[in-house]
Scaffold this motif. Structure first.
Motif, PDB file in Angstrom:
ATOM      1  N   GLN A 122      31.534  32.292 -73.376  1.00  0.00           N
ATOM      2  CA  GLN A 122      30.097  32.063 -73.538  1.00  0.00           C
ATOM      3  C   GLN A 122      29.329  33.322 -73.182  1.00  0.00           C
ATOM      4  O   GLN A 122      29.657  34.034 -72.235  1.00  0.00           O
ATOM      5  N   THR A 123      28.279  33.591 -73.976  1.00  0.00           N
ATOM      6  CA  THR A 123      27.382  34.697 -73.662  1.00  0.00           C
ATOM      7  C   THR A 123      26.325  34.223 -72.683  1.00  0.00           C
ATOM      8  O   THR A 123      26.258  33.044 -72.334  1.00  0.00           O
ATOM      9  N   GLY A 124      25.481  35.119 -72.254  1.00  0.00           N
ATOM     10  CA  GLY A 124      24.342  34.736 -71.428  1.00  0.00           C
ATOM     11  C   GLY A 124      23.273  34.057 -72.266  1.00  0.00           C
ATOM     12  O   GLY A 124      23.416  33.841 -73.473  1.00  0.00           O
ATOM     13  N   ASP A 125      22.189  33.692 -71.615  1.00  0.00           N
ATOM     14  CA  ASP A 125      21.079  33.003 -72.267  1.00  0.00           C
ATOM     15  C   ASP A 125      20.408  33.943 -73.266  1.00  0.00           C
ATOM     16  O   ASP A 125      19.899  35.007 -72.895  1.00  0.00           O
ATOM     17  N   LEU A 126      20.389  33.550 -74.535  1.00  0.00           N
ATOM     18  CA  LEU A 126      19.790  34.388 -75.573  1.00  0.00           C
ATOM     19  C   LEU A 126      18.273  34.446 -75.456  1.00  0.00           C
ATOM     20  O   LEU A 126      17.628  35.234 -76.165  1.00  0.00           O
ATOM     21  N   ALA A 127      17.694  33.639 -74.588  1.00  0.00           N
ATOM     22  CA  ALA A 127      16.254  33.751 -74.343  1.00  0.00           C
ATOM     23  C   ALA A 127      15.912  35.114 -73.766  1.00  0.00           C
ATOM     24  O   ALA A 127      14.771  35.583 -73.882  1.00  0.00           O
ATOM     25  N   ASN A 128      16.904  35.756 -73.153  1.00  0.00           N
ATOM     26  CA  ASN A 128      16.673  37.061 -72.542  1.00  0.00           C
ATOM     27  C   ASN A 128      16.653  38.211 -73.546  1.00  0.00           C
ATOM     28  O   ASN A 128      16.465  39.366 -73.151  1.00  0.00           O
ATOM     29  N   LEU A 129      16.878  37.908 -74.816  1.00  0.00           N
ATOM     30  CA  LEU A 129      16.881  38.975 -75.814  1.00  0.00           C
ATOM     31  C   LEU A 129      15.550  39.710 -75.860  1.00  0.00           C
ATOM     32  O   LEU A 129      15.495  40.916 -76.133  1.00  0.00           O
ATOM     33  N   ASP A 130      14.468  38.983 -75.594  1.00  0.00           N
ATOM     34  CA  ASP A 130      13.144  39.615 -75.671  1.00  0.00           C
ATOM     35  C   ASP A 130      12.979  40.706 -74.625  1.00  0.00           C
ATOM     36  O   ASP A 130      12.117  41.578 -74.777  1.00  0.00           O
ATOM     37  N   GLY A 131      13.782  40.683 -73.574  1.00  0.00           N
ATOM     38  CA  GLY A 131      13.646  41.673 -72.523  1.00  0.00           C
ATOM     39  C   GLY A 131      14.595  42.848 -72.656  1.00  0.00           C
ATOM     40  O   GLY A 131      14.663  43.686 -71.758  1.00  0.00           O
ATOM     41  N   LEU A 132      15.333  42.917 -73.769  1.00  0.00           N
ATOM     42  CA  LEU A 132      16.266  44.021 -73.949  1.00  0.00           C
ATOM     43  C   LEU A 132      15.524  45.340 -74.158  1.00  0.00           C
ATOM     44  O   LEU A 132      14.420  45.370 -74.711  1.00  0.00           O
ATOM     45  N   ASP A 133      16.170  46.414 -73.722  1.00  0.00           N
ATOM     46  CA  ASP A 133      15.580  47.728 -73.972  1.00  0.00           C
ATOM     47  C   ASP A 133      15.711  48.059 -75.456  1.00  0.00           C
ATOM     48  O   ASP A 133      16.528  47.462 -76.177  1.00  0.00           O
TER      49      ASP A 133
END
Length: 708
Positions: A122-133
């Motif tokens: 499993q990957t992490g929460d894809l909700a965090n994609l918005d915070g990627l550099d």
């Protein structure tokens, strides 16, 4: 990199994990370095492929969200059984979805997770994609576009119209899950927090369409007849994970029970992005949810009724001649020697557990070997295929649930026919002659072959394992005793009558239960092994079928008072044969017994005992029984708080894993506050796990009471 050689640190978490608690997405760096010890790029799960041409601007298929399609889907969804659900076919732009798949494969790291409930990357929460550099985000344009479309206002409105779920919050909650061969997710209802609708977008290989033989279906369960908030033992609907399809179902406490069937295909991972649409409040009937059921009622499923032992005499008395006359009919003589008892007592006192390998006599072992082989061959077990839920439902075997707690077959025929097994009593010495039983037992123990293997049971971790090759079912064999009976019958001119039916596993274990394990004589032998005196017992004869069966850890089976588990297990060892001449199925620390029953060193047996990589001992086939401590219940405690994995620095992991082994009696003193579960048996297992599970009620320790 082959998927069976994934270089990750495989840590088995004790039990259920709160699916809300997900880590951030980890994007693989653009280097040649290998994966970390706990995570890996998803590309290691599948061969890399070339990215297709860039996708057009659209993400969601316009035809899907049209008024006509929405109305048709709404009607289909609301009328679906066993509860509201539907599958959206060709839901997205296929070119973009193929890009999403390859972006995940090549750029996102997945973490291996395994508990009693699931086995998945499993990957992490894809909700965090918005915070990627910006550098990391540039690697995932298609994935970010899909996530944005799924949680857009327009698509939420479409979901509301189709499902009738009411108002939805703006929360984003999703991750990528990859089920490699052997991956699975057992029965639960998905109710956590404010979830309203579950969804899964399938990203399986578009060039290798998913078929039923690959396993991995989404299984939906109806409720059991006459039982509120309780799923039936078998699912009624199966949804295959086809590329570019999206499964939807309403999250209903105590009703939306589902599971992910074990993936049986090799080199063909079941990849998906899944998540939930959340409401603004928790459901009114949240207390009916499966997770609440597992946490709320401590001890409600624990054994409370015990039967008295059969026979005469004190369970803590010395073993007499009559006892030996009975025990020698069934047991390996090495376990009837005084010297062996001394060794076993010391080991049990130190560890609170011990495994007695090659426990039954060779005669009884041969009978059970033949019966196990016949019944598993009849059901095509050992071929790595998904079995039907009706497998084995015959001759007194019945399915036991509910599947959000357990599933296995139990032997309890309504009318028990007389045993057709050749009597093991015929080889016993006559008990009428004074001292004859004791003399025979002592002589047999002194001359016993080195086939008794007492083994300490310790907490173990299970490394990555090779995949077992499917094998055709071998020809059925009859034990030598039956061949001898047949020859004698022919010599007596009785060939006109058919030979008696060969005994089944259930019938043989029922005879062992009634004539041996329930007796005061056997309790006195257990007392010699453990110094514990027994006052009562409960018994179960079980079969755990590959690809289907398991038990889960939950508060309903929390131990409230000390109990002694004595579990006789039977499996076919790797290589397709139940029989073995050495210590092939034991733990890696097992040693053959010397003639006096004491453990002896043997380099050959050390090499043999490890078993083939990926066998029962490795844990990769499941079927092991795990004992673990439960944290004290507290209001609002999440599953991950209740079932806390041990700290990395702990010398005592707090988990005892007992591998499934042929002809072994596993003795475990289960103290207050312990739970246990039997890990899901993989379809790759060479046989079912069969066992005779005895639970003994020890006498209260007066010395402890006086000291308090």
């Amino acid at each position: 990199m082959p998927e069976d050689k994934i270089p990750v640190k495989r840590q088995r978490v004790r039990a259920h994990i709160d699916e809300n608690q997900q880590s951030a997405v980890k994007v693989s760096p653009a280097t040649e370095a290998g994966p970390s010890s706990s995570t890996q790029p998803a590309s290691d799960l599948k061969l890399d492929a070339q990215l297709p041409d860039p996708a057009p601007n659209s993400v969601v298929s316009p035809a899907l969200v049209s008024a006509q399609s929405t109305e048709s889907l709404r009607e289909l969804y609301q009328n679906a059984a066993p509860y509201p659900h539907c599958v959206l076919k060709d839901a997205f732009n296929p070119t973009l979805l193929a890009e999403v798949r390859l972006e995940i494969i090549n750029n996102i790291e997945a973490t291996y997770k395994e508990t009693d409930l699931f086995k998945v990357f499993q990957t992490g929460d894809l909700a965090n994609l918005d915070g990627l550099d910006p550098v990391a985000a540039a690697k995932l344009p298609a994935l970010m576009a899909l996530k944005k479309a799924l949680y857009s206002d327009e698509f939420r409105k479409f979901i509301r119209r189709v499902t009738g779920c009411g108002e939805l919050s703006e929360r984003t909650d999703c991750s990528c899950n990859v089920y490699a061969q052997g991956g699975h997710l057992l029965c639960h209802d998905d109710v956590i927090g404010k979830r309203r609708v579950s969804w899964i977008v399938y990203l399986t290989d578009p060039d290798d369409p998913w078929v039923e033989a690959d396993g991995g279906a989404l299984e939906l369960y109806p409720l059991a007849a006459g039982q509120a908030n309780c799923p039936d033992v078998a699912p009624s609907s199966y949804l295959l994970p086809h590329f570019n399809s999206m499964a939807l179902f309403t999250v209903l406490p105590g009703r939306s029970f589902h599971s992910v069937q074990e993936v049986t295909a090799s080199g063909k991972p079941r990849m998906s992005i899944s998540g939930w649409y959340h409401g603004s409040t928790e459901p009114e009937n949240a207390t009916e949810a499966s997770l609440q059921q597992l946490q709320a009622r401590a001890g409600e499923d624990a054994t409370t009724s015990y039967q008295p032992l059969t026979g005469t005499g004190d369970a803590s008395a010395d073993i007499g001649d009559e006892d030996l006359a009975l025990l020698i009919r069934y047991l390996n003589p090495a376990y009837l020697a005084d010297a062996a008892w001394v060794k076993l007592q010391a080991q049990f006192k130190e560890d609170g557990s011990v495994q007695l390998q090659d426990f039954l006599s060779k005669r009884w072992a041969a009978l059970l070997d033949a019966a196990v082989k016949r019944e598993d061959d009849r059901d095509c077990v050992g071929q790595g295929k998904t079995l039907s839920h009706s497998t084995g439902l015959r001759d007194g075997w019945k399915a036991v649930g509910p599947p959000h707690k357990q599933r296995f077959l139990s032997y309890d025929p309504a009318t028990t026919a007389p045993s057709s097994a050749p009597s093991a009593h015929t080889s016993a010495p006559p008990a009428s002659a004074p001292g004859s039983a004791a003399a025979a037992a002592a002589a047999a123990a002194a001359a016993a072959p080195a086939d008794a293997h007492p083994t300490p049971l310790t907490g173990t971790s299970h490394p990555a394992a090779a995949i077992s090759s499917p094998r055709p079912p071998p020809a059925q064999q009859q034990p030598q005793s039956w061949k001898k009976l047949k020859r004698e019958a022919q010599a007596d001119g009785l060939t006109s009558e058919p030979a008696p039916a060969l005994p089944g596993v259930g019938e043989l274990m029922a005879q062992l239960r009634d004539d041996l394990f329930r007796t005061a004589a056997f309790a006195r032998l257990i007392n010699q092994f453990t110094t514990l005196a027994m006052t009562g017992h409960a018994a179960a004869i079980r079969r755990f079928r590959p690809g289907l069966d398991y038990t889960l850890a939950h508060y309903g089976i929390l131990t409230k008072d000390p109990r002694l588990d004595a579990v006789l297990t039977w499996v076919t060892e790797d290589g397709g044969s139940s029989s073995r001449d050495t210590n092939g199925g034991g733990s890696s620390s097992s040693k053959p017994a010397s003639q006096d029953g004491a453990p002896a060193e043997s380099e050959e047996d050390e090499q043999e005992s490890g078993g083939a990589e990926g066998g029962w001992e490795s844990g990769e086939l499941g079927g092991f029984e795990a004992y673990l401590l439960a944290e004290e219940e507290s209001a609002g405690a999440s599953a991950s708080e209740v079932y806390r994995p041990p700290d990395a620095g702990d010398s005592d992991p707090g988990v005892l894993n007992v591998s499934a082994t042929r002809n072994s009696l596993n003795l475990v003193l289960r103290d207050e506050g312990l739970m246990k579960f039997i890990k899901f048996v993989s379809s790759r297992a060479p046989s079912s796990r069969w066992d005779l599970a005895m639970e003994y009620q020890p006498e209260e320790d007066d010395s402890e009471e006086e000291g308090n």
